[in-house]
Design a protein around this motif. Structure first.
Motif, PDB file in Angstrom:
ATOM      1  N   HIS A  96       1.397  -1.686   0.083  1.00 51.52           N
ATOM      2  CA  HIS A  96       0.094  -0.027  -0.256  1.00 51.52           C
ATOM      3  C   HIS A  96       1.010   1.357  -0.053  1.00 51.52           C
ATOM      4  O   HIS A  96       0.600   2.682  -0.304  1.00 51.52           O
ATOM      5  CB  HIS A  96      -0.950   0.100   1.046  1.00 51.52           C
ATOM      6  CG  HIS A  96      -2.314   0.899   1.317  1.00 51.52           C
ATOM      7  ND1 HIS A  96      -3.274  -0.178   0.976  1.00 51.52           N
ATOM      8  CD2 HIS A  96      -2.289   2.473   1.130  1.00 51.52           C
ATOM      9  CE1 HIS A  96      -4.141   1.155   0.817  1.00 51.52           C
ATOM     10  NE2 HIS A  96      -3.807   2.434   0.601  1.00 51.52           N
ATOM     11  N   LEU A  97       1.755   0.969   1.082  1.00 52.44           N
ATOM     12  CA  LEU A  97       3.329   2.707   0.580  1.00 52.44           C
ATOM     13  C   LEU A  97       3.218   2.497  -0.570  1.00 52.44           C
ATOM     14  O   LEU A  97       3.689   3.944  -1.432  1.00 52.44           O
ATOM     15  CB  LEU A  97       4.168   2.419   1.461  1.00 52.44           C
ATOM     16  CG  LEU A  97       3.126   2.342   2.818  1.00 52.44           C
ATOM     17  CD1 LEU A  97       4.968   1.974   4.033  1.00 52.44           C
ATOM     18  CD2 LEU A  97       3.230   3.651   3.285  1.00 52.44           C
ATOM     19  N   LEU A  98       4.184   1.174  -1.174  1.00 50.32           N
ATOM     20  CA  LEU A  98       3.928   1.300  -3.314  1.00 50.32           C
ATOM     21  C   LEU A  98       3.191   2.686  -3.561  1.00 50.32           C
ATOM     22  O   LEU A  98       3.758   2.729  -4.320  1.00 50.32           O
ATOM     23  CB  LEU A  98       4.900   0.092  -3.110  1.00 50.32           C
ATOM     24  CG  LEU A  98       6.137  -0.320  -2.309  1.00 50.32           C
ATOM     25  CD1 LEU A  98       6.473  -1.941  -2.824  1.00 50.32           C
ATOM     26  CD2 LEU A  98       7.546   0.323  -2.501  1.00 50.32           C
ATOM     27  N   LYS A  99       1.467   1.267  -3.833  1.00 47.23           N
ATOM     28  CA  LYS A  99       1.098   2.573  -3.982  1.00 47.23           C
ATOM     29  C   LYS A  99       0.449   4.081  -4.141  1.00 47.23           C
ATOM     30  O   LYS A  99       0.520   4.538  -4.757  1.00 47.23           O
ATOM     31  CB  LYS A  99      -0.307   1.814  -4.432  1.00 47.23           C
ATOM     32  CG  LYS A  99      -0.651  -0.025  -4.667  1.00 47.23           C
ATOM     33  CD  LYS A  99      -1.475   0.038  -4.082  1.00 47.23           C
ATOM     34  CE  LYS A  99      -1.931  -2.223  -4.762  1.00 47.23           C
ATOM     35  NZ  LYS A  99      -3.623  -2.305  -4.017  1.00 47.23           N
ATOM     36  N   LEU A 100       1.086   4.671  -3.384  1.00 52.64           N
ATOM     37  CA  LEU A 100       0.637   5.992  -2.542  1.00 52.64           C
ATOM     38  C   LEU A 100       1.949   6.680  -2.818  1.00 52.64           C
ATOM     39  O   LEU A 100       2.650   7.382  -3.069  1.00 52.64           O
ATOM     40  CB  LEU A 100       1.213   6.328  -1.149  1.00 52.64           C
ATOM     41  CG  LEU A 100      -0.679   5.037  -0.286  1.00 52.64           C
ATOM     42  CD1 LEU A 100      -0.381   5.318   1.095  1.00 52.64           C
ATOM     43  CD2 LEU A 100      -1.491   6.207  -0.587  1.00 52.64           C
ATOM     44  N   GLY A 101       3.289   5.894  -3.460  1.00 55.58           N
ATOM     45  CA  GLY A 101       4.317   6.405  -3.936  1.00 55.58           C
ATOM     46  C   GLY A 101       5.386   6.642  -3.403  1.00 55.58           C
ATOM     47  O   GLY A 101       6.967   6.526  -3.193  1.00 55.58           O
ATOM     48  N   ALA A 102       5.681   6.035  -2.431  1.00 55.26           N
ATOM     49  CA  ALA A 102       6.870   4.881  -1.161  1.00 55.26           C
ATOM     50  C   ALA A 102       7.917   5.037  -2.050  1.00 55.26           C
ATOM     51  O   ALA A 102       7.084   3.842  -3.446  1.00 55.26           O
ATOM     52  CB  ALA A 102       6.577   4.510   0.003  1.00 55.26           C
ATOM     53  N   MET A 103       9.068   4.550  -1.253  1.00 55.60           N
ATOM     54  CA  MET A 103      10.329   4.414  -1.715  1.00 55.60           C
ATOM     55  C   MET A 103      10.617   2.941  -1.407  1.00 55.60           C
ATOM     56  O   MET A 103      10.806   4.049  -0.319  1.00 55.60           O
ATOM     57  CB  MET A 103      11.500   5.128  -2.729  1.00 55.60           C
ATOM     58  CG  MET A 103      10.388   6.167  -3.820  1.00 55.60           C
ATOM     59  SD  MET A 103      10.093   5.748  -5.089  1.00 55.60           S
ATOM     60  CE  MET A 103      11.617   5.055  -6.472  1.00 55.60           C
ATOM     61  N   ARG A 104      10.850   2.020  -1.719  1.00 53.53           N
ATOM     62  CA  ARG A 104      11.391   0.631  -1.105  1.00 53.53           C
ATOM     63  C   ARG A 104      12.415   0.766   0.185  1.00 53.53           C
ATOM     64  O   ARG A 104      12.801   0.806   0.922  1.00 53.53           O
ATOM     65  CB  ARG A 104      11.115  -0.088  -1.266  1.00 53.53           C
ATOM     66  CG  ARG A 104      11.296  -1.684  -0.851  1.00 53.53           C
ATOM     67  CD  ARG A 104      11.750  -2.719  -1.675  1.00 53.53           C
ATOM     68  NE  ARG A 104      10.758  -4.191  -1.625  1.00 53.53           N
ATOM     69  CZ  ARG A 104      10.019  -4.413  -1.292  1.00 53.53           C
ATOM     70  NH1 ARG A 104       9.881  -4.724  -0.267  1.00 53.53           N
ATOM     71  NH2 ARG A 104       8.100  -4.241  -1.708  1.00 53.53           N
ATOM     72  N   HIS A 105      13.733   1.650  -0.992  1.00 56.05           N
ATOM     73  CA  HIS A 105      14.883   2.278  -0.450  1.00 56.05           C
ATOM     74  C   HIS A 105      15.644   3.000   0.765  1.00 56.05           C
ATOM     75  O   HIS A 105      16.124   3.237   1.301  1.00 56.05           O
ATOM     76  CB  HIS A 105      16.343   2.109  -1.997  1.00 56.05           C
ATOM     77  CG  HIS A 105      16.161   3.894  -2.574  1.00 56.05           C
ATOM     78  ND1 HIS A 105      14.809   3.626  -3.384  1.00 56.05           N
ATOM     79  CD2 HIS A 105      16.787   4.887  -2.046  1.00 56.05           C
ATOM     80  CE1 HIS A 105      14.850   5.034  -3.584  1.00 56.05           C
ATOM     81  NE2 HIS A 105      15.531   5.419  -3.142  1.00 56.05           N
ATOM     82  N   ARG A 106      13.613   3.794   0.846  1.00 60.48           N
ATOM     83  CA  ARG A 106      13.714   4.702   1.760  1.00 60.48           C
ATOM     84  C   ARG A 106      13.257   4.474   2.859  1.00 60.48           C
ATOM     85  O   ARG A 106      12.892   5.043   3.289  1.00 60.48           O
ATOM     86  CB  ARG A 106      13.399   6.026   1.338  1.00 60.48           C
ATOM     87  CG  ARG A 106      14.398   6.082  -0.011  1.00 60.48           C
ATOM     88  CD  ARG A 106      13.962   8.075  -0.101  1.00 60.48           C
ATOM     89  NE  ARG A 106      12.359   8.397  -0.476  1.00 60.48           N
ATOM     90  CZ  ARG A 106      12.232   9.043  -1.714  1.00 60.48           C
ATOM     91  NH1 ARG A 106      12.774   8.884  -2.985  1.00 60.48           N
ATOM     92  NH2 ARG A 106      10.948   8.543  -2.236  1.00 60.48           N
ATOM     93  N   PHE A 107      13.133   2.866   3.066  1.00 61.62           N
ATOM     94  CA  PHE A 107      11.958   2.913   3.816  1.00 61.62           C
ATOM     95  C   PHE A 107      12.820   3.178   5.591  1.00 61.62           C
ATOM     96  O   PHE A 107      14.071   2.592   5.418  1.00 61.62           O
ATOM     97  CB  PHE A 107      11.374   1.061   4.105  1.00 61.62           C
ATOM     98  CG  PHE A 107      10.017   1.431   3.351  1.00 61.62           C
ATOM     99  CD1 PHE A 107       9.713   2.689   2.575  1.00 61.62           C
ATOM    100  CD2 PHE A 107       9.521   0.277   2.749  1.00 61.62           C
ATOM    101  CE1 PHE A 107       8.054   2.108   1.839  1.00 61.62           C
ATOM    102  CE2 PHE A 107       8.899   0.748   2.121  1.00 61.62           C
ATOM    103  CZ  PHE A 107       7.868   0.963   1.339  1.00 61.62           C
TER     104      PHE A 107
END
Length: 203
Positions: A96-107
């Motif tokens: 869901h975070l990725l769908k909102l535009g988050a980037m995995r490498h910045r988690f």
């Protein structure tokens, strides 16, 4: 809030919190929430664990609340078998975070819970199992843990502000009713029956 199709595990318990003067959402066991807005996410933990996960640049973030189930047919259920529920909870939040535009490498993650608060649970180390799972899972995913408050004997109330990453944590030293305990027991019974589809600390 967002306009994605509502997942049955996605919390919709919205309310306005007058103390913090902000829109908020309450996350119950088995639920999660993700947002790209200035909202506060709140949950109360006993043996369950919550991961507060956010993109450290954009402020897109969310929180899940999960409890590993126990197979009543065996008191020695391997962690790898029961952890599939924890994996599912993590996948729901991350996707869901990725769908909102988050980037995995910045988690980055902040992890809370796993208290030993239910003395008559079907297995005594449920909190420890939750903590063992989540620490190993985040390590395997390469997601750094920047704060944690785990185990011990206290329930915890978590207020998470994804936009800033701030977490306000209150340890509940006196539990005046059985609501939290019964909620976690009920959640455990529910997921076993069906397959998968104090002072305030700042973190």
């Amino acid at each position: 809030m967002n306009n994605f199709e509502i997942d049955p595990h996605f919390s919709t318990s919205y309310y306005y919190d007058p103390k913090f003067e902000t829109q908020a959402v309450k996350v119950l066991p088995g639920e999660y929430y993700a947002t790209d807005s200035e909202e506060m996410i709140v949950t109360v933990l006993g043996s369950c664990v919550s991961v507060c996960l956010r993109d450290s640049y954009s402020g897109i973030g969310g929180l899940n609340h999960f409890l590993l189930p126990h197979d009543r047919s065996s008191r020695d259920t391997p962690l790898a078998e029961s952890a599939r529920y924890g994996v599912y909870a993590m996948e729901l939040l991350i996707n869901h975070l990725l769908k909102l535009g988050a980037m995995r490498h910045r988690f980055e993650a902040k992890v809370f819970g796993g208290g030993k608060v239910i003395k008559d649970f079907t297995f005594a180390n449920v909190g420890e199992r939750n903590v063992e799972f989540v620490l190993a899972h985040l390590k395997n995913e390469g997601i750094p843990i920047v704060a944690r408050d785990l185990l011990n004997i206290y329930p915890r109330k978590v207020h998470f502000f994804p936009q800033t990453g701030r977490v306000m944590l209150k340890k509940i030293h006196s539990l005046h009713n059985a609501t939290l305990i019964e909620r976690e027991k009920g959640y455990l019974r529910q997921i076993e029956r069906k397959p998968i589809s104090g002072a305030i600390d700042l973190f």
